[in-house]
Design a protein around this motif. Structure first.
Motif, PDB file in Angstrom:
ATOM      1  N   PRO A  80      14.696 -87.318  17.488  1.00  0.00           N
ATOM      2  CA  PRO A  80      13.858 -86.179  17.506  1.00  0.00           C
ATOM      3  C   PRO A  80      12.237 -86.468  17.098  1.00  0.00           C
ATOM      4  O   PRO A  80      11.752 -87.563  16.380  1.00  0.00           O
ATOM      5  N   LEU A  97      10.784 -76.873  14.235  1.00  0.00           N
ATOM      6  CA  LEU A  97      11.012 -77.646  12.739  1.00  0.00           C
ATOM      7  C   LEU A  97      12.127 -76.955  11.973  1.00  0.00           C
ATOM      8  O   LEU A  97      13.297 -77.659  11.664  1.00  0.00           O
ATOM      9  N   GLN A  99      14.534 -75.059  13.172  1.00  0.00           N
ATOM     10  CA  GLN A  99      15.677 -75.102  14.010  1.00  0.00           C
ATOM     11  C   GLN A  99      16.200 -76.654  13.971  1.00  0.00           C
ATOM     12  O   GLN A  99      17.190 -76.880  14.878  1.00  0.00           O
ATOM     13  N   ASP A 100      15.636 -77.313  13.166  1.00  0.00           N
ATOM     14  CA  ASP A 100      16.232 -79.017  13.097  1.00  0.00           C
ATOM     15  C   ASP A 100      15.941 -79.552  14.421  1.00  0.00           C
ATOM     16  O   ASP A 100      16.773 -80.445  14.677  1.00  0.00           O
ATOM     17  N   ARG A 101      14.974 -79.344  15.193  1.00  0.00           N
ATOM     18  CA  ARG A 101      14.705 -80.120  16.487  1.00  0.00           C
ATOM     19  C   ARG A 101      13.866 -81.079  16.614  1.00  0.00           C
ATOM     20  O   ARG A 101      13.512 -81.864  17.397  1.00  0.00           O
ATOM     21  N   ASN A 197      14.824 -73.175   5.239  1.00  0.00           N
ATOM     22  CA  ASN A 197      15.671 -74.381   5.782  1.00  0.00           C
ATOM     23  C   ASN A 197      15.412 -75.577   4.987  1.00  0.00           C
ATOM     24  O   ASN A 197      14.214 -76.309   4.916  1.00  0.00           O
ATOM     25  N   GLY A 199      17.070 -78.239   4.865  1.00  0.00           N
ATOM     26  CA  GLY A 199      17.254 -79.814   5.369  1.00  0.00           C
ATOM     27  C   GLY A 199      16.239 -79.960   6.407  1.00  0.00           C
ATOM     28  O   GLY A 199      16.542 -81.521   6.831  1.00  0.00           O
ATOM     29  N   ARG A 200      15.500 -79.345   6.574  1.00  0.00           N
ATOM     30  CA  ARG A 200      14.322 -79.639   7.821  1.00  0.00           C
ATOM     31  C   ARG A 200      13.546 -81.027   7.407  1.00  0.00           C
ATOM     32  O   ARG A 200      13.727 -81.201   6.291  1.00  0.00           O
ATOM     33  N   GLY A 201      13.008 -81.528   8.359  1.00  0.00           N
ATOM     34  CA  GLY A 201      11.942 -82.607   8.151  1.00  0.00           C
ATOM     35  C   GLY A 201      10.738 -81.899   7.403  1.00  0.00           C
ATOM     36  O   GLY A 201      10.309 -80.811   7.348  1.00  0.00           O
ATOM     37  N   SER A 229      12.407 -73.278   0.016  1.00  0.00           N
ATOM     38  CA  SER A 229      12.834 -74.286   0.648  1.00  0.00           C
ATOM     39  C   SER A 229      12.382 -75.637  -0.372  1.00  0.00           C
ATOM     40  O   SER A 229      11.162 -75.858  -0.597  1.00  0.00           O
ATOM     41  N   ALA A 231      12.319 -78.556   1.109  1.00  0.00           N
ATOM     42  CA  ALA A 231      11.704 -79.733   1.877  1.00  0.00           C
ATOM     43  C   ALA A 231      10.275 -79.639   1.765  1.00  0.00           C
ATOM     44  O   ALA A 231       9.505 -78.818   1.215  1.00  0.00           O
TER      45      ALA A 231
END
Length: 267
Positions: A80, A97, A99-101, A197, A199-201, A229, A231
């Motif tokens: 990633p 981001l 979308q956890d990509r 989200n 859990g995202r970066g 979030s 994060a």
């Protein structure tokens, strides 16, 4: 990609700028050990001149088209990447981001996402070349030097603004602007971002205090959208900078801030 190379970085340009406008950033990030690439939006030609000569090639490309295009690029990487986006490229980076990509994202003067309500007058004026004609939703639109001066180059000299316009500008599709303008009236808007989200970066929002196209009210309202979030979501302001902050003579300060933040995140 070379498996021994550093972490991949994908630069995402916004409307009216050719991807080669990222070249100084690409060189700097490569010197710092990253593996950077700066691919264009779907339909963008290899050079500024080619893009100007064939505006129809990028016409009618919407937000979802651009997100899918960069998602395919990310799928071809070894891990990633870090995403660095400017303007609509910043919005695209935020979507990917969410979308956890991506491992992290830096969104510089990012375009308005769904849920952001402020519409400052300067933003309306900056985008008027597109909105003045509803048919521009399906066309590519260019900016005159004067229009670019207001939308991008208001915080630099007139001479520098004219030079940036001559060197980097290309026609841009009107569709993303129409989609973003209608986002808060559409339950399934392509301008929607998964801001919840947890859990995202990490995400860094970069704000130019003199930006006419994406004024600070939009970036501050964007930051509030992420309050649900857990994060990492940070904000850096360059109070005296306009929308040209990634390409003008002060670009290095913005790039160095992004690099320092990435180092703080262990990236």
């Amino acid at each position: 990609m070379n498996p021994t190379a550093g972490r991949p970085v994908v630069f995402i340009h916004g409307l009216w700028l050719h991807p080669t406008s990222w070249n100084p950033w690409v060189e700097l990030f490569r010197e710092r050990g990253y593996a950077p690439v700066a691919p264009g939006w779907p339909g963008v030609a290899a050079s500024v001149e080619q893009s100007r000569s064939d505006p129809d090639s990028i016409a009618d490309q919407g937000i979802d088209d651009v997100v899918a295009h960069y998602a395919r690029i990310i799928d071809g990487l070894t891990e990633p990447p870090v995403l660095v986006g400017h303007s609509f490229g910043g919005m695209i980076a935020e979507k990917l981001l969410g979308q956890d990509r991506a491992a992290a994202a830096v969104a510089i003067d990012a375009a308005q996402i769904k849920g952001v309500l402020p519409v400052p007058l300067s933003s309306l004026r900056a985008t008027l070349p597109v909105f003045r004609n509803p048919a521009n939703r399906h066309r590519a639109v260019s900016l005159t030097p004067e229009q670019f001066r207001f939308a991008f180059g208001n915080a630099v000299s007139a001479e520098e603004s004219a030079g940036l316009h001559a060197r980097w500008t290309i026609p841009a599709p009107g569709k993303p602007l129409f989609e973003a303008a209608a986002a808060n009236f559409s339950p399934h808007s392509p301008a929607g971002v998964d801001t919840g989200n947890a859990g995202r970066g990490p995400l860094l929002l970069v704000m130019g205090g003199r930006d006419h196209t994406v004024p600070e009210a939009i970036t501050k309202a964007t930051l509030k959208q992420y309050r649900g979030s857990g994060a990492v979501t940070d904000l850096i302001e360059f109070a005296d900078r306009g929308h040209s902050l990634t390409i003008d003579s002060g670009w290095r300060a913005v790039a160095d801030a992004a690099l320092s933040w990435l180092a703080e995140q262990g990236l």
